[in-house]
Design an enzyme around this catalytic site. Sequence first.
Site, PDB file in Angstrom:
ATOM      1  CE  LYS A  30     -25.029  22.954 -44.387  1.00  0.00           C
ATOM      2  NZ  LYS A  30     -26.008  22.673 -45.435  1.00  0.00           N
ATOM      3  CD  GLU A  74     -25.802  19.172 -45.024  1.00  0.00           C
ATOM      4  OE1 GLU A  74     -25.338  20.011 -45.820  1.00  0.00           O
ATOM      5  OE2 GLU A  74     -26.888  19.309 -44.439  1.00  0.00           O
ATOM      6  CD  GLU A 108     -22.855  22.501 -54.495  1.00  0.00           C
ATOM      7  OE1 GLU A 108     -23.532  23.267 -53.769  1.00  0.00           O
ATOM      8  OE2 GLU A 108     -21.687  22.751 -54.829  1.00  0.00           O
ATOM      9  CB  CYS A 165      -4.606   6.052 -86.873  1.00  0.00           C
ATOM     10  SG  CYS A 165      -3.811   6.019 -85.266  1.00  0.00           S
ATOM     11  CB  ALA A 173      -5.014  23.219 -52.845  1.00  0.00           C
ATOM     12  CB  CYS A 217      -0.896   4.906 -87.813  1.00  0.00           C
ATOM     13  SG  CYS A 217      -1.226   6.664 -87.980  1.00  0.00           S
ATOM     14  CE1 TYR A 232     -10.597  32.200 -55.748  1.00  0.00           C
ATOM     15  CE2 TYR A 232     -11.538  30.913 -53.951  1.00  0.00           C
ATOM     16  CZ  TYR A 232     -11.568  32.036 -54.764  1.00  0.00           C
ATOM     17  OH  TYR A 232     -12.538  32.981 -54.577  1.00  0.00           O
ATOM     18  CG  ASP A 273     -15.720  21.013 -56.343  1.00  0.00           C
ATOM     19  OD1 ASP A 273     -16.203  22.105 -56.000  1.00  0.00           O
ATOM     20  OD2 ASP A 273     -14.585  20.860 -56.808  1.00  0.00           O
ATOM     21  CE  LYS A 292     -13.135  23.721 -49.560  1.00  0.00           C
ATOM     22  NZ  LYS A 292     -12.233  24.498 -50.383  1.00  0.00           N
ATOM     23  CE1 TYR A 310     -26.172  23.769 -49.916  1.00  0.00           C
ATOM     24  CE2 TYR A 310     -25.560  21.874 -51.241  1.00  0.00           C
ATOM     25  CZ  TYR A 310     -25.521  23.238 -51.007  1.00  0.00           C
ATOM     26  OH  TYR A 310     -24.839  24.050 -51.857  1.00  0.00           O
ATOM     27  CB  SER A 334     -19.197  31.772 -49.190  1.00  0.00           C
ATOM     28  OG  SER A 334     -18.262  30.824 -49.577  1.00  0.00           O
ATOM     29  CG  LEU A 335     -20.157  26.879 -46.297  1.00  0.00           C
ATOM     30  CD1 LEU A 335     -20.074  25.414 -46.674  1.00  0.00           C
ATOM     31  CD2 LEU A 335     -20.839  27.028 -44.945  1.00  0.00           C
ATOM     32  CB  CYS A 340      -2.844  10.821 -85.339  1.00  0.00           C
ATOM     33  SG  CYS A 340      -2.822   9.632 -86.674  1.00  0.00           S
ATOM     34  CB  CYS A 387       0.442   9.098 -85.273  1.00  0.00           C
ATOM     35  SG  CYS A 387      -0.566   7.878 -84.418  1.00  0.00           S
ATOM     36  CE  LYS A 414     -17.464  23.534 -49.554  1.00  0.00           C
ATOM     37  NZ  LYS A 414     -17.011  23.662 -50.923  1.00  0.00           N
TER      38      LYS A 414
HETATM   39  S1  IVH Z   1     -24.293  25.231 -47.133  1.00  0.00           S
HETATM   40  C1  IVH Z   1     -24.681  29.461 -45.680  1.00  0.00           C
HETATM   41  N1  IVH Z   1     -23.991  22.692 -47.609  1.00  0.00           N
HETATM   42  O1  IVH Z   1     -20.009  24.921 -50.770  1.00  0.00           O
HETATM   43  C2  IVH Z   1     -24.344  28.089 -46.075  1.00  0.00           C
HETATM   44  N2  IVH Z   1     -22.843  24.220 -49.022  1.00  0.00           N
HETATM   45  O2  IVH Z   1     -18.104  26.993 -49.917  1.00  0.00           O
HETATM   46  C3  IVH Z   1     -24.248  27.923 -47.526  1.00  0.00           C
HETATM   47  N3  IVH Z   1     -21.580  23.140 -50.814  1.00  0.00           N
HETATM   48  O3  IVH Z   1     -21.600  27.666 -52.242  1.00  0.00           O
HETATM   49  C4  IVH Z   1     -23.799  26.645 -48.055  1.00  0.00           C
HETATM   50  N4  IVH Z   1     -22.094  21.079 -50.290  1.00  0.00           N
HETATM   51  O4  IVH Z   1     -21.774  25.410 -53.423  1.00  0.00           O
HETATM   52  C5  IVH Z   1     -23.652  23.929 -47.999  1.00  0.00           C
HETATM   53  N5  IVH Z   1     -23.867  20.413 -47.912  1.00  0.00           N
HETATM   54  C6  IVH Z   1     -23.530  21.638 -48.297  1.00  0.00           C
HETATM   55  C7  IVH Z   1     -22.692  21.881 -49.403  1.00  0.00           C
HETATM   56  C8  IVH Z   1     -22.360  23.195 -49.733  1.00  0.00           C
HETATM   57  C9  IVH Z   1     -21.427  21.851 -51.137  1.00  0.00           C
HETATM   58  C10 IVH Z   1     -20.952  24.257 -51.552  1.00  0.00           C
HETATM   59  C11 IVH Z   1     -21.907  25.306 -52.022  1.00  0.00           C
HETATM   60  C12 IVH Z   1     -21.443  26.569 -51.386  1.00  0.00           C
HETATM   61  C13 IVH Z   1     -20.016  26.283 -51.116  1.00  0.00           C
HETATM   62  C14 IVH Z   1     -19.479  27.089 -49.989  1.00  0.00           C
END
Ligand code: IVH
Length: 694
Positions: free
Chosen positions: A301, A126, A185, A443, A44, A422, A46, A130, A325, A237, A92-93, A437, A419, A128
């Site tokens: 998507k 989908e 992932e 202990c 959050a 103990c 970041y 981590d 998110k 994915y 990225s997204l 400890c 401790c 997401k």
């Molecule tokens: S699609 C161009 N699908 O989220 C699209 N990413 O913030 C590329 N991630 O680097 C990613 N679940 O590590 C996609 N169902 C999902 C995902 C997913 C997790 C992660 C992935 C990506 C990051 C982007």
Amino acid sequence: MSERPPVETLTAAAAAAELAALAVEIARLDAAYYQDDAPEVTDAVYDALRARNSAIEARFPDLVRADSPNRRLGAVPAAGFAKRRHLQPMLSLGNVFSDADFAEFCARVRRFLGLAEDAGLEFVGEPKIDGLSISLTYENGTLTHGATRGDGIEGEDVTANLRTLAAIPARLAGAAPALIEIRGEVFMTKADFLALNAEQERAGRKLFANPRNAAAGSLRQLDANITAGRKLSFFAYAMGEASEPVAETHADYLARLGAWGFAVNPLSRRLKSEAEARDFQAEMAALRAALAYDIDGVVYKIDDLAWQRRLGFAGRDPRWAIAWKFPAERAETRLEAIRIQVGRTGALTPVAVLQPVNVGGVLVSRASLHNEDEIARKDIRVGDTVVVERAGDVIPQIVAVIMAKRPRDAAAFVFPDRCPACGSHAVRVAGEVARRCTGGLICPAQAVERLVHFCARGAFDIEGMGEKTVAEFYEDGLIRGPADIFRLAAHEAEIAAREGWGEVSARKLIAAIAARRRIPLARFLFALGIRRVGETTAKLLARHYGSFGHWRAEMTAAQVVGSEARSTLGNILGIGPAIAEELVDFFAEERNRAVLDDLAGLLEIEDAAPMGGGDSAIAGKLIVFTGTLTTMTRAEAKTRAEALGAKVTDSVSRRTDYVVLGLDAGSKARRAAELGVATLSEAEWRTLAGFDQE
Ligand code: IVH
């Protein structure tokens, strides 16, 4: 973040300065996250930094820097792996956090495609996860390469490691394009993460902060055997390069991935409207806590792949997908007490006892305080009103103290140096955050774990003394410490009468214990479960000290700072100061020494053969060093001579084989000459000992 001025009020100069600072800060956070697998802030925080950076750039487009975080992705690949260039960049997204943000994303899609404001959109939602994204290349249906994302253009080639994952097929089942990049992932389930950390802790290795770091750390191992031993999961994915079209919609593509043999997240779902997407978001948020893995949102998507192609990318993010998110789940409550728990390996962990509070549907009454430095850094005091957050981590965290609400009499917290379980001393080893400890063998908080280790393979290897039996015997008071195991014979009838036992099994257990009364020194040392003293270190110690009696005497002598015994211990090849400190701490605790002596009286501890003994020219020789050596310290010379099987003493006698003369050698040189004992220069000694061939 809250103290930063609103973007609308920034002057150009202030904006430029802040963009420069943000570029540096985000780059540092990226390196910590991607290269060291050790994030410094929550997602959050970041995300908020990135959002701030983007907002300033949007207001001052002329000030966008060459090193803007928006022009970079992640981090450059770490050293150690070959680099692999992705055929299509791994992007990225963008993120959204609310209904309104999501509606705006949909509006952008419609505008870009020239659709009516109320035109329907179809998505695939989908969860997401981590974890870390990877790209797999299949040529003619066979897996040829696998790489991490790296900076999005080039990643690390982790093919060998990825081949060890069951969810990644080595060959695609059925017809497939000649060339295709498949993305997904790699992650670790919460249960596998907890089990791995328990194992790490048992072995005295570093713990992972969360499942994502555990997955990244496990995948990026130079030795693929280590990866194979870790439980990594994978969901496919996305697609990179493909030599021919494979589907018309993303939902169909996911179905093909499944048919080729990939694991595809079963929760992924085709959503026929924006409203269905909103419902899906709520459904996943409700499901989140119950899932076997951490998710931090949902990825939406656009289902139609032709539309995806038309939409393309804006900077580093696709226009056809968005990550929605979940909000950080936070609440305010009162800190009622700070309790100190003693873990199974002796780490003293502070735990916050909170006035129970509802955080995102879960009643929270405890939070992690990590360690004493963290308490001091955040100046957390009993009585404070604090902000608790449930992030991806399983345990809630205290993110801030609300100073304005601090009671006037709240006192700074003093971390105990004993401790609580103990009463033994709790010490901090240099360079570590945890206080531990030192009463390992006595202990109660550590007892069962220690006893199980004591009986395990590699240690005493007592058949029948597994976790369950040890825990039962401990709880019923049959065994309190390791020596009691060797007194169990007196309780044979009592054991036979226990539920689930009988005469035969009791007799077998007693016989198994009796068979282990004789034990090699190295195994004995390992069995003690002293922190950082694993099997290898135990062998080094055994070979160096030779006998239990000698080791015990030397460890006692090593209590004195600056003593020869202390410096010798720290100089044993492969041991070093951190292990030496653990041994010294262990011996400082009188009750540990009592347990050792108790054991020694019950056992026959076999002497160890000296290391490399037989084949060295100095094996079995009696050596005296005198004067100042120039290529190594006296302590190192002694240690290394002993490691080769020599015996080193201080005074010259007729039995002495060699006197090694350093600079300014005095009376011992004369004595050697009188007795006719051979003398060696430092150079001759190095040659004889074989050090010059190193
Ligand atoms: S699609 C161009 N699908 O989220 C699209 N990413 O913030 C590329 N991630 O680097 C990613 N679940 O590590 C996609 N169902 C999902 C995902 C997913 C997790 C992660 C992935 C990506 C990051 C982007």
